[in-house]
Write a protein that holds these residues in place. Structure first.
Motif, PDB file in Angstrom:
ATOM      1  N   VAL A  21     -37.827  52.525-113.532  1.00 39.79           N
ATOM      2  CA  VAL A  21     -38.519  51.607-112.632  1.00 39.79           C
ATOM      3  C   VAL A  21     -37.516  50.632-112.029  1.00 39.79           C
ATOM      4  N   ASN A  22     -37.524  50.540-110.704  1.00 35.55           N
ATOM      5  CA  ASN A  22     -36.507  49.769-110.003  1.00 35.55           C
ATOM      6  C   ASN A  22     -36.754  48.272-110.112  1.00 35.55           C
ATOM      7  N   PRO A  23     -35.713  47.453-109.898  1.00 32.61           N
ATOM      8  CA  PRO A  23     -35.875  46.001-109.953  1.00 32.61           C
ATOM      9  C   PRO A  23     -36.270  45.382-108.629  1.00 32.61           C
ATOM     10  N   ALA A  83     -37.515  35.931-104.734  1.00 27.47           N
ATOM     11  CA  ALA A  83     -37.508  35.877-106.195  1.00 27.47           C
ATOM     12  C   ALA A  83     -38.890  36.051-106.800  1.00 27.47           C
ATOM     13  N   GLN A  84     -39.929  35.718-106.052  1.00 24.37           N
ATOM     14  CA  GLN A  84     -41.280  35.783-106.599  1.00 24.37           C
ATOM     15  C   GLN A  84     -41.619  37.211-107.012  1.00 24.37           C
ATOM     16  N   GLN A  85     -42.017  37.390-108.232  1.00 27.42           N
ATOM     17  CA  GLN A  85     -42.417  38.672-108.822  1.00 27.42           C
ATOM     18  C   GLN A  85     -41.267  39.662-108.981  1.00 27.42           C
ATOM     19  N   ARG A  86     -40.037  39.264-108.625  1.00 27.14           N
ATOM     20  CA  ARG A  86     -38.912  40.189-108.758  1.00 27.14           C
ATOM     21  C   ARG A  86     -37.912  39.698-109.808  1.00 27.14           C
ATOM     22  N   PHE A  87     -37.401  38.491-109.635  1.00 24.08           N
ATOM     23  CA  PHE A  87     -36.297  38.012-110.451  1.00 24.08           C
ATOM     24  C   PHE A  87     -36.817  37.180-111.616  1.00 24.08           C
ATOM     25  N   ILE A  88     -36.097  37.259-112.713  1.00 22.31           N
ATOM     26  CA  ILE A  88     -36.401  36.443-113.890  1.00 22.31           C
ATOM     27  C   ILE A  88     -35.202  35.531-114.100  1.00 22.31           C
ATOM     28  N   VAL A  89     -35.313  34.299-113.696  1.00 24.86           N
ATOM     29  CA  VAL A  89     -34.209  33.342-113.732  1.00 24.86           C
ATOM     30  C   VAL A  89     -34.744  32.048-114.321  1.00 24.86           C
ATOM     31  N   GLY A  90     -34.289  31.720-115.531  1.00 29.30           N
ATOM     32  CA  GLY A  90     -34.807  30.511-116.158  1.00 29.30           C
ATOM     33  C   GLY A  90     -34.372  30.368-117.590  1.00 29.30           C
ATOM     34  N   SER A  91     -35.116  29.567-118.330  1.00 34.34           N
ATOM     35  CA  SER A  91     -34.863  29.312-119.734  1.00 34.34           C
ATOM     36  C   SER A  91     -35.306  30.507-120.574  1.00 34.34           C
ATOM     37  N   PRO A  92     -34.962  30.527-121.859  1.00 39.91           N
ATOM     38  CA  PRO A  92     -35.479  31.603-122.717  1.00 39.91           C
ATOM     39  C   PRO A  92     -37.003  31.689-122.684  1.00 39.91           C
TER      40      PRO A  92
END
Length: 338
Positions: free
Chosen positions: A192-194, A276-285
């Motif tokens: 599954v693609n990113p 970035a919405q619904q695609r990237f995961i960028v943040g804290s744990p």
């Protein structure tokens, strides 16, 4: 639950290629020592604006550092290849990796690559499927005949077979709905693609499973999901460290036309915040887990492949992300997972 690291074999023009390779080897060792399960690399030709080490020598070198991790290619542009060359080379890589190869294949989408090999996009699906059939039959030890414009075989049989029998796992990349159905029919797993949004992928997962059921191809080899992810102490820091490089990656995709093969008329030629919405995961744990756990618990993803380094990013940033993911995110993902 399997955890993989997708490495960056793309670097900015003018970069010290040996130093860049050493950096990726450092990330392999970090993932290995953290107990991750696999490493992956991709393929492109004529990569405008970046350099790109070809995956066959690259993966062979990485495997020397990878310990017991699986070695995956995501993806080989199979329609551009000679199937005998693919069968021989990747049987050889399965030997080099001691039976730990995962072969990912896909069509690709760039005109410049098809033009360079003298292959028009018209008929590329038929060429892709013919090549795949020949590779799998050769890996099965069959005598193969083929009379194709790009491959002529008469009773061809491999003397060197893959270590894994009946063959290495076959994953297939897919963006469009039709390609997802193809993966369901022909591959062990859809990689599954990113690039697509979460809502698109959820819909396509249902299509993939329905097609497998209708084709009676069984449950397959699970559901591996690749994600663009960056983990830092807090969301502000994560965005500050990752966004410039991740945004440039997708500007490159837009120039190459990656978004033109996406469903739902998606476009990458938009601001980072919208992209970035619904695609990237960028943040804290905590942010990372909030985004990842629904994939595991609601969708049934059983393998995550994380890309947390992009061309030009300082290695220390990516190393920090891997360390934090390994310490605070991966144990939770693995805890209680099927």
């Amino acid at each position: 639950m399997q955890i993989g690291l997708f490495l960056t074999n793309q670097q900015p023009l003018g970069a010290d290629q040996v130093r860049a390779l050493d950096g990726q080897l450092q990330l392999v060792r970090a993932a290995r020592d953290a107990g991750w399960d696999s490493i992956f690399a991709g393929q492109h030709y004529l990569s405008e604006s970046v350099t790109h080490i070809q995956p066959l020598p690259y993966l062979a070198r990485l495997s020397a550092e990878a310990g017991d991790m699986n070695i995956g290619l995501g993806i080989l542009l199979l329609a551009l290849q000679n199937p005998l060359d693919v069968a021989e080379n990747f049987a050889s890589l399965d030997v080099v990796t001691r039976g730990r190869l995962i072969l990912g294949v896909g069509l690709g989408y760039r005109d410049v690559e098809y033009d360079a090999f003298g292959v028009g996009k018209t008929g590329r699906v038929a060429r892709f499927e013919a090549n795949l059939d020949i590779v799998l039959r050769l890996w099965a030890g069959e005598e193969v005949d083929a009379d194709l414009p790009w491959c002529r075989l008469r009773g061809a049989k491999l003397n060197l077979l893959p270590v894994q029998q009946p063959r290495p796992p076959l994953w297939m990349a897919a963006n469009s709905d039709r390609a997802v159905q193809r993966a369901a029919r022909l591959a062990d797993a859809w990689m599954v693609n990113p690039h697509a949004t979460a809502s698109t992928i959820r819909r396509q997962v249902d299509l993939y499973r329905l097609t497998r059921a209708e084709a009676n191809t069984g449950p397959g080899a699970g559901l591996p999901l690749m994600r663009e992810i960056f983990c830092a102490k807090d969301r502000v820091t994560a965005v500050e460290l990752a966004a410039p490089y991740l945004a440039e990656k997708y500007r490159t995709y837009a120039r190459w036309g990656q978004d033109k093969v996406m469903p739902e008329a998606e476009s990458f030629d938009i601001a980072y915040e919208e992209l970035a919405q619904q695609r990237f995961i960028v943040g804290s744990p905590e942010d990372c887990l909030a985004a990842l756990l629904p994939w595991r618990d609601e969708v049934g993803v059983d393998a995550f492949i994380f890309r947390t380094h992009w061309a030009g990013m300082p290695l220390t940033s990516s190393q920090g992300s891997i360390d934090l993911l390994a310490k605070e995110v991966v144990p939770v993902l693995k805890d209680g997972a099927n």
